[in-house]
Design a protein around this motif. Sequence first.
Motif, PDB file in Angstrom:
ATOM      1  N   PRO A  55     -13.118   4.732  -6.100  1.00  0.00           N
ATOM      2  CA  PRO A  55     -12.904   4.087  -5.225  1.00  0.00           C
ATOM      3  C   PRO A  55     -13.093   2.841  -4.669  1.00  0.00           C
ATOM      4  CG  PRO A  55     -14.587   5.941  -6.087  1.00  0.00           C
ATOM      5  CD  PRO A  55     -13.670   5.239  -7.465  1.00  0.00           C
ATOM      6  N   ARG A  56     -13.570   1.496  -5.538  1.00  0.00           N
ATOM      7  CA  ARG A  56     -13.208   0.604  -4.869  1.00  0.00           C
ATOM      8  C   ARG A  56     -11.672  -0.156  -5.300  1.00  0.00           C
ATOM      9  NH1 ARG A  56     -14.604  -1.865  -2.034  1.00  0.00           N
ATOM     10  NH2 ARG A  56     -15.373  -3.983  -3.207  1.00  0.00           N
ATOM     11  N   GLN A  57     -11.684   0.443  -6.464  1.00  0.00           N
ATOM     12  CA  GLN A  57      -9.735   0.535  -6.125  1.00  0.00           C
ATOM     13  C   GLN A  57      -9.174   0.513  -5.117  1.00  0.00           C
ATOM     14  OE1 GLN A  57      -9.490   1.528 -10.643  1.00  0.00           O
ATOM     15  NE2 GLN A  57      -9.566  -0.061 -11.691  1.00  0.00           N
ATOM     16  N   ALA A  58      -9.313   1.479  -5.261  1.00  0.00           N
ATOM     17  CA  ALA A  58      -8.534   2.614  -4.537  1.00  0.00           C
ATOM     18  C   ALA A  58      -8.916   2.109  -3.072  1.00  0.00           C
ATOM     19  CB  ALA A  58      -8.223   4.152  -3.928  1.00  0.00           C
ATOM     20  N   ALA A  59      -9.848   1.754  -2.418  1.00  0.00           N
ATOM     21  CA  ALA A  59     -10.403   1.049  -0.737  1.00  0.00           C
ATOM     22  C   ALA A  59      -9.209  -0.575  -1.133  1.00  0.00           C
ATOM     23  CB  ALA A  59     -11.503   0.821  -1.382  1.00  0.00           C
ATOM     24  N   LEU A  60      -9.111  -0.905  -1.994  1.00  0.00           N
ATOM     25  CA  LEU A  60      -8.028  -2.342  -1.686  1.00  0.00           C
ATOM     26  C   LEU A  60      -7.170  -2.375  -1.619  1.00  0.00           C
ATOM     27  CD1 LEU A  60     -10.109  -5.298  -1.983  1.00  0.00           C
ATOM     28  CD2 LEU A  60      -9.272  -5.518  -4.390  1.00  0.00           C
ATOM     29  N   LEU A  61      -6.721  -1.576  -2.509  1.00  0.00           N
ATOM     30  CA  LEU A  61      -4.967  -1.168  -2.770  1.00  0.00           C
ATOM     31  C   LEU A  61      -4.964  -0.691  -0.894  1.00  0.00           C
ATOM     32  CD1 LEU A  61      -1.963  -0.570  -3.030  1.00  0.00           C
ATOM     33  CD2 LEU A  61      -3.203   1.432  -4.343  1.00  0.00           C
ATOM     34  N   GLU A  62      -5.518   0.594  -0.625  1.00  0.00           N
ATOM     35  CA  GLU A  62      -5.657   0.869   0.766  1.00  0.00           C
ATOM     36  C   GLU A  62      -5.318   0.080   2.317  1.00  0.00           C
ATOM     37  OE1 GLU A  62      -6.462   4.810   3.345  1.00  0.00           O
ATOM     38  OE2 GLU A  62      -8.129   3.830   2.545  1.00  0.00           O
ATOM     39  N   ALA A  63      -6.140  -1.685   1.913  1.00  0.00           N
ATOM     40  CA  ALA A  63      -6.302  -2.689   2.747  1.00  0.00           C
ATOM     41  C   ALA A  63      -5.302  -3.270   3.064  1.00  0.00           C
ATOM     42  CB  ALA A  63      -7.695  -3.277   2.350  1.00  0.00           C
ATOM     43  N   ALA A  64      -4.985  -3.341   1.549  1.00  0.00           N
ATOM     44  CA  ALA A  64      -3.239  -4.112   1.409  1.00  0.00           C
ATOM     45  C   ALA A  64      -2.337  -3.112   2.169  1.00  0.00           C
ATOM     46  CB  ALA A  64      -2.981  -4.400  -0.084  1.00  0.00           C
ATOM     47  N   LEU A  65      -2.493  -2.216   2.056  1.00  0.00           N
ATOM     48  CA  LEU A  65      -1.383  -1.239   2.334  1.00  0.00           C
ATOM     49  C   LEU A  65      -1.114  -1.041   3.945  1.00  0.00           C
ATOM     50  CD1 LEU A  65      -1.083   1.811   0.309  1.00  0.00           C
ATOM     51  CD2 LEU A  65       0.360  -0.264   0.042  1.00  0.00           C
ATOM     52  N   VAL A  66      -2.421  -0.707   4.707  1.00  0.00           N
ATOM     53  CA  VAL A  66      -2.641  -0.724   6.003  1.00  0.00           C
ATOM     54  C   VAL A  66      -2.747  -2.685   6.815  1.00  0.00           C
ATOM     55  CG1 VAL A  66      -4.123  -0.830   7.594  1.00  0.00           C
ATOM     56  CG2 VAL A  66      -4.322   0.638   5.449  1.00  0.00           C
ATOM     57  N   ALA A  67      -3.047  -3.318   6.287  1.00  0.00           N
ATOM     58  CA  ALA A  67      -2.079  -4.916   6.847  1.00  0.00           C
ATOM     59  C   ALA A  67      -1.227  -4.997   6.868  1.00  0.00           C
ATOM     60  CB  ALA A  67      -3.085  -6.039   5.558  1.00  0.00           C
ATOM     61  N   GLY A  68       0.007  -4.740   5.701  1.00  0.00           N
ATOM     62  CA  GLY A  68       1.659  -4.910   5.944  1.00  0.00           C
ATOM     63  C   GLY A  68       1.889  -4.270   6.414  1.00  0.00           C
ATOM     64  N   VAL A  69       1.752  -3.032   7.687  1.00  0.00           N
ATOM     65  CA  VAL A  69       1.633  -1.342   8.702  1.00  0.00           C
ATOM     66  C   VAL A  69       3.592  -1.976   8.611  1.00  0.00           C
ATOM     67  CG1 VAL A  69       1.054   0.306   7.394  1.00  0.00           C
ATOM     68  CG2 VAL A  69       0.490  -0.829   9.521  1.00  0.00           C
ATOM     69  N   ASP A  70       3.294  -3.192  10.390  1.00  0.00           N
ATOM     70  CA  ASP A  70       3.523  -3.152  11.338  1.00  0.00           C
ATOM     71  C   ASP A  70       3.600  -5.089  11.504  1.00  0.00           C
ATOM     72  OD1 ASP A  70       5.567  -3.092  13.081  1.00  0.00           O
ATOM     73  OD2 ASP A  70       4.065  -1.947  14.307  1.00  0.00           O
ATOM     74  N   HIS A  71       4.607  -5.304  11.948  1.00  0.00           N
ATOM     75  CA  HIS A  71       4.747  -6.782  12.653  1.00  0.00           C
ATOM     76  C   HIS A  71       5.552  -6.929  13.648  1.00  0.00           C
ATOM     77  CE1 HIS A  71       4.681 -11.739  12.529  1.00  0.00           C
ATOM     78  NE2 HIS A  71       3.457 -11.255  12.621  1.00  0.00           N
ATOM     79  N   GLY A  72       5.702  -6.097  14.437  1.00  0.00           N
ATOM     80  CA  GLY A  72       6.826  -5.826  15.120  1.00  0.00           C
ATOM     81  C   GLY A  72       8.218  -5.721  15.333  1.00  0.00           C
ATOM     82  N   PRO A  73       8.929  -5.893  16.616  1.00  0.00           N
ATOM     83  CA  PRO A  73      10.132  -6.179  16.620  1.00  0.00           C
ATOM     84  C   PRO A  73      10.816  -7.358  16.023  1.00  0.00           C
ATOM     85  CG  PRO A  73       9.415  -6.216  18.769  1.00  0.00           C
ATOM     86  CD  PRO A  73       7.690  -5.677  18.328  1.00  0.00           C
ATOM     87  N   GLN A  74      10.027  -8.366  16.262  1.00  0.00           N
ATOM     88  CA  GLN A  74       9.853  -9.683  15.831  1.00  0.00           C
ATOM     89  C   GLN A  74      10.732  -9.986  14.175  1.00  0.00           C
ATOM     90  OE1 GLN A  74       6.878  -9.306  17.289  1.00  0.00           O
ATOM     91  NE2 GLN A  74       6.847 -10.792  18.699  1.00  0.00           N
ATOM     92  N   ALA A  75      10.544  -8.844  13.318  1.00  0.00           N
ATOM     93  CA  ALA A  75      10.564  -8.848  12.202  1.00  0.00           C
ATOM     94  C   ALA A  75      12.140  -7.873  11.858  1.00  0.00           C
ATOM     95  CB  ALA A  75       9.538  -7.758  11.445  1.00  0.00           C
TER      96      ALA A  75
END
Length: 270
Positions: A55-75
């Motif tokens: 569960p702790r490994q999954a939570a850490l991986l999920e946090a990384a995936l959530v953080a990278g989902v979007d950075h606006g139309p500047q990307a």
Amino acid sequence: MTGPQDEAAQWWATAVSHIEPGSIELRERPVQQLIGQAGFVDVIWLLLRGTTPSPRQAALLEAALVAGVDHGPQAPSIAAARMAATCGIGLNSAMATGVNMLGDAHGGAGQQCVEMLTDIVGAASKGVGWDDAARLTMADWQSRSRYLPGFGHRFHPRDPRRDPLLALVEQAVADGTVGGDHLKAALAVEAALERRRAGARPVPMNIDGATAVIYAELGFAAPLARGLFVLSRSVGILAHAWEETGQGRRNKGPLPRTVLPARLPQPHET
């Protein structure tokens, strides 16, 4: 003697999945045992690694995936997907357009940062101090490129995703979920940059660096850092492409028509 069916089965043999009439297995796990029981991040880990995360490994991986989902139309990946969505090519093709923009310069820094941090960890494992290991590795990388992957941001003076991600890694180190060497390597690079740029604009870790720490600490190979980022950013690409399809524009370009010049200058004109 093997028949055509046996030969075809061997040709496409894979440990990832096994399909027969009435049966679907993912890494030897019947899919019906995963549906409603395993989270999406658990299944990502299962398919890539062949095991299930704690569960702790999954939570850490999920946090990384959530953080990278979007950075606006500047990307570029987001902008390209939005423009593609107005060209009549369909949502899947608009997504593919955005995903295919994720290359070495836009989307590849996470993989590169994992490689750099791994070099630092390797040097430190031979008895070199963290500061010296970081300094020597940075010099090697910057002999090939002036950019250090995972550090600095063209838009954010300090990437707002850095601190919460690293705080989660620190917690994971404290509870024994990960070892912490890649975190030490990344912090050593950040400290070296701070010393080097005393009095100038700091170059703190960015999203690529922070997620690279997570992917490396969790044991993912460097190329998978890029693959996982692509998987994460696909969510934002989908959302932007879908929003654009509902706005009724046709053939959207990089600039509004109202600000386009009446005639583009010719090469011989100054």
